[in-house]
Design a protein around this motif. Structure first.
Motif, PDB file in Angstrom:
ATOM      1  N   LEU A  22       0.861  -1.177   0.000  1.00  0.00           N
ATOM      2  CA  LEU A  22       0.000   0.000   0.000  1.00  0.00           C
ATOM      3  C   LEU A  22       0.902   1.234   0.000  1.00  0.00           C
ATOM      4  CD1 LEU A  22      -2.965   1.007   0.152  1.00  0.00           C
ATOM      5  CD2 LEU A  22      -2.652   1.167   2.634  1.00  0.00           C
ATOM      6  N   THR A  23       0.746   2.059  -1.015  1.00  0.00           N
ATOM      7  CA  THR A  23       1.530   3.279  -1.154  1.00  0.00           C
ATOM      8  C   THR A  23       0.732   4.458  -0.616  1.00  0.00           C
ATOM      9  OG1 THR A  23       2.692   2.407  -3.080  1.00  0.00           O
ATOM     10  CG2 THR A  23       2.661   4.798  -2.826  1.00  0.00           C
ATOM     11  N   ILE A  24       1.333   5.233   0.268  1.00  0.00           N
ATOM     12  CA  ILE A  24       0.674   6.398   0.874  1.00  0.00           C
ATOM     13  C   ILE A  24       1.236   7.644   0.202  1.00  0.00           C
ATOM     14  CG2 ILE A  24       0.214   7.644   3.010  1.00  0.00           C
ATOM     15  CD1 ILE A  24       1.433   4.288   3.615  1.00  0.00           C
ATOM     16  N   VAL A  25       0.331   8.449  -0.374  1.00  0.00           N
ATOM     17  CA  VAL A  25       0.758   9.534  -1.253  1.00  0.00           C
ATOM     18  C   VAL A  25      -0.113  10.782  -1.054  1.00  0.00           C
ATOM     19  CG1 VAL A  25      -0.697   8.656  -3.136  1.00  0.00           C
ATOM     20  CG2 VAL A  25       1.299  10.056  -3.671  1.00  0.00           C
ATOM     21  N   ASP A  26       0.490  11.945  -1.269  1.00  0.00           N
ATOM     22  CA  ASP A  26      -0.258  13.204  -1.245  1.00  0.00           C
ATOM     23  C   ASP A  26      -1.068  13.331  -2.529  1.00  0.00           C
ATOM     24  OD1 ASP A  26       1.535  15.448  -3.056  1.00  0.00           O
ATOM     25  OD2 ASP A  26       2.582  13.664  -2.368  1.00  0.00           O
ATOM     26  N   ASP A  27      -2.207  14.033  -2.452  1.00  0.00           N
ATOM     27  CA  ASP A  27      -3.075  14.195  -3.616  1.00  0.00           C
ATOM     28  C   ASP A  27      -3.688  15.596  -3.605  1.00  0.00           C
ATOM     29  OD1 ASP A  27      -5.207  14.113  -5.503  1.00  0.00           O
ATOM     30  OD2 ASP A  27      -5.314  11.935  -5.276  1.00  0.00           O
ATOM     31  N   ILE A  28      -3.376  16.384  -4.640  1.00  0.00           N
ATOM     32  CA  ILE A  28      -3.911  17.750  -4.716  1.00  0.00           C
ATOM     33  C   ILE A  28      -5.356  17.791  -5.198  1.00  0.00           C
ATOM     34  CG2 ILE A  28      -1.657  18.853  -5.055  1.00  0.00           C
ATOM     35  CD1 ILE A  28      -2.538  19.134  -8.079  1.00  0.00           C
ATOM     36  N   THR A  29      -5.882  16.684  -5.720  1.00  0.00           N
ATOM     37  CA  THR A  29      -7.267  16.689  -6.205  1.00  0.00           C
ATOM     38  C   THR A  29      -8.265  16.459  -5.078  1.00  0.00           C
ATOM     39  OG1 THR A  29      -7.346  14.325  -6.755  1.00  0.00           O
ATOM     40  CG2 THR A  29      -6.526  15.833  -8.463  1.00  0.00           C
ATOM     41  N   LEU A  30      -7.787  16.110  -3.904  1.00  0.00           N
ATOM     42  CA  LEU A  30      -8.661  15.893  -2.751  1.00  0.00           C
ATOM     43  C   LEU A  30      -8.501  17.045  -1.764  1.00  0.00           C
ATOM     44  CD1 LEU A  30      -7.968  12.097  -2.025  1.00  0.00           C
ATOM     45  CD2 LEU A  30      -9.994  13.077  -3.114  1.00  0.00           C
ATOM     46  N   PRO A  31      -9.594  17.459  -1.135  1.00  0.00           N
ATOM     47  CA  PRO A  31      -9.487  18.496  -0.101  1.00  0.00           C
ATOM     48  C   PRO A  31      -8.565  18.037   1.027  1.00  0.00           C
ATOM     49  CG  PRO A  31     -11.798  18.092  -0.672  1.00  0.00           C
ATOM     50  CD  PRO A  31     -10.979  17.026  -1.349  1.00  0.00           C
ATOM     51  N   PHE A  32      -7.957  18.992   1.692  1.00  0.00           N
ATOM     52  CA  PHE A  32      -7.015  18.693   2.772  1.00  0.00           C
ATOM     53  C   PHE A  32      -7.638  17.732   3.782  1.00  0.00           C
ATOM     54  CE2 PHE A  32      -5.257  19.554   7.004  1.00  0.00           C
ATOM     55  CZ  PHE A  32      -3.943  19.218   6.765  1.00  0.00           C
ATOM     56  N   GLY A  33      -6.942  16.633   4.041  1.00  0.00           N
ATOM     57  CA  GLY A  33      -7.361  15.661   5.044  1.00  0.00           C
ATOM     58  C   GLY A  33      -8.278  14.562   4.530  1.00  0.00           C
ATOM     59  N   THR A  34      -8.838  14.703   3.337  1.00  0.00           N
ATOM     60  CA  THR A  34      -9.687  13.663   2.763  1.00  0.00           C
ATOM     61  C   THR A  34      -8.800  12.492   2.357  1.00  0.00           C
ATOM     62  OG1 THR A  34     -11.236  15.312   1.943  1.00  0.00           O
ATOM     63  CG2 THR A  34     -11.328  13.132   0.917  1.00  0.00           C
ATOM     64  N   MET A  35      -9.267  11.279   2.614  1.00  0.00           N
ATOM     65  CA  MET A  35      -8.459  10.092   2.296  1.00  0.00           C
ATOM     66  C   MET A  35      -9.273   9.111   1.472  1.00  0.00           C
ATOM     67  SD  MET A  35      -6.493   9.606   5.904  1.00  0.00           S
ATOM     68  CE  MET A  35      -6.153  11.103   6.845  1.00  0.00           C
ATOM     69  N   ARG A  36      -8.615   8.514   0.463  1.00  0.00           N
ATOM     70  CA  ARG A  36      -9.257   7.547  -0.412  1.00  0.00           C
ATOM     71  C   ARG A  36      -8.315   6.371  -0.648  1.00  0.00           C
ATOM     72  NH1 ARG A  36     -13.052  10.093   0.629  1.00  0.00           N
ATOM     73  NH2 ARG A  36     -14.399  11.302  -0.721  1.00  0.00           N
ATOM     74  N   LEU A  37      -8.825   5.185  -0.398  1.00  0.00           N
ATOM     75  CA  LEU A  37      -8.105   3.957  -0.725  1.00  0.00           C
ATOM     76  C   LEU A  37      -8.485   3.538  -2.131  1.00  0.00           C
ATOM     77  CD1 LEU A  37      -8.542   1.874   2.536  1.00  0.00           C
ATOM     78  CD2 LEU A  37      -6.361   2.371   1.449  1.00  0.00           C
ATOM     79  N   ARG A  38      -7.515   3.071  -2.899  1.00  0.00           N
ATOM     80  CA  ARG A  38      -7.754   2.577  -4.253  1.00  0.00           C
ATOM     81  C   ARG A  38      -6.887   1.335  -4.473  1.00  0.00           C
ATOM     82  NH1 ARG A  38     -11.704   5.261  -3.966  1.00  0.00           N
ATOM     83  NH2 ARG A  38     -12.161   7.143  -5.123  1.00  0.00           N
TER      84      ARG A  38
END
Length: 185
Positions: free
Chosen positions: A87-103
């Motif tokens: 599982l790779t944990i990565v920053d994402d600018i398309t999500l609001p700050f603090g929102t988390m999504r598993l894929r």
């Protein structure tokens, strides 16, 4: 069974607590909760803990973000862990700050760390936890935004977000990605 958690970020004191290093912050938080430390090894800082019945390895690539794939490929091969058990944990600018999504898979969406991993693995089919850092930056200033430190408002909320990421990761370790996705997405 072995599992591998990959926290993406850049090494060096100038990158500590920057938005692009949220992956490092998450695995550091997990390591603190498990009372383990990272040791520098080949292409990464590595740590591990037991979460019955799993041996959970964590890495922070020392190859810088744009070459993360080299480290991920090496450690998956060296530890003999199938990519589906990472599982790779990565920053994402398309999500609001603090929102988390598993894929379970996905595109790199322009993220150089994910692009490097996809290239090294010859596939976009690897699990990831995307952590929103927002996109409050002017056009052409993406690099400045992700390489800057969190602002005061973000710093006030970061501990809660790290705790939530910890819960997601422990659920993933214990119940797998499908159950974790159903619980947290």
């Amino acid at each position: 069974m072995k599992l591998l958690l990959v926290g993406l970020g850049n090494i060096g004191p100038e990158y500590v607590h920057t938005r692009h290093n949220i992956g490092f912050l998450v695995v550091d938080h997990l390591a603190a909760q498990q009372k383990v430390t990272f040791q520098t090894s080949r292409l990464a800082a590595i740590s591990s803990f037991t979460h019955d019945p799993h041996q959970v390895y964590m890495i922070k690539p020392t190859t810088y973000m744009n070459n993360s794939g080299k480290s991920v490929h090496y450690w998956l091969h060296y530890l003999k862990i199938p990519v589906e058990q990472s599982l790779t944990i990565v920053d994402d600018i398309t999500l609001p700050f603090g929102t988390m999504r598993l894929r379970t898979k996905g595109t790199d969406a322009g993220h150089n760390g994910l692009k490097s991993i996809a290239h090294a693995l010859a596939s976009n089919h690897y699990p990831r936890l995307r952590i929103g850092i927002g996109n409050d930056f002017p056009k052409g200033k993406l690099s400045d935004f992700v390489l800057n430190k969190f602002n005061e408002k973000e710093l006030q909320a970061i501990d809660d977000h790290l705790d939530k990421a910890y819960q997601i990761l422990m659920t993933w370790c214990h119940k797998g990605i499908t159950n974790a996705m159903n619980q947290f997405n």
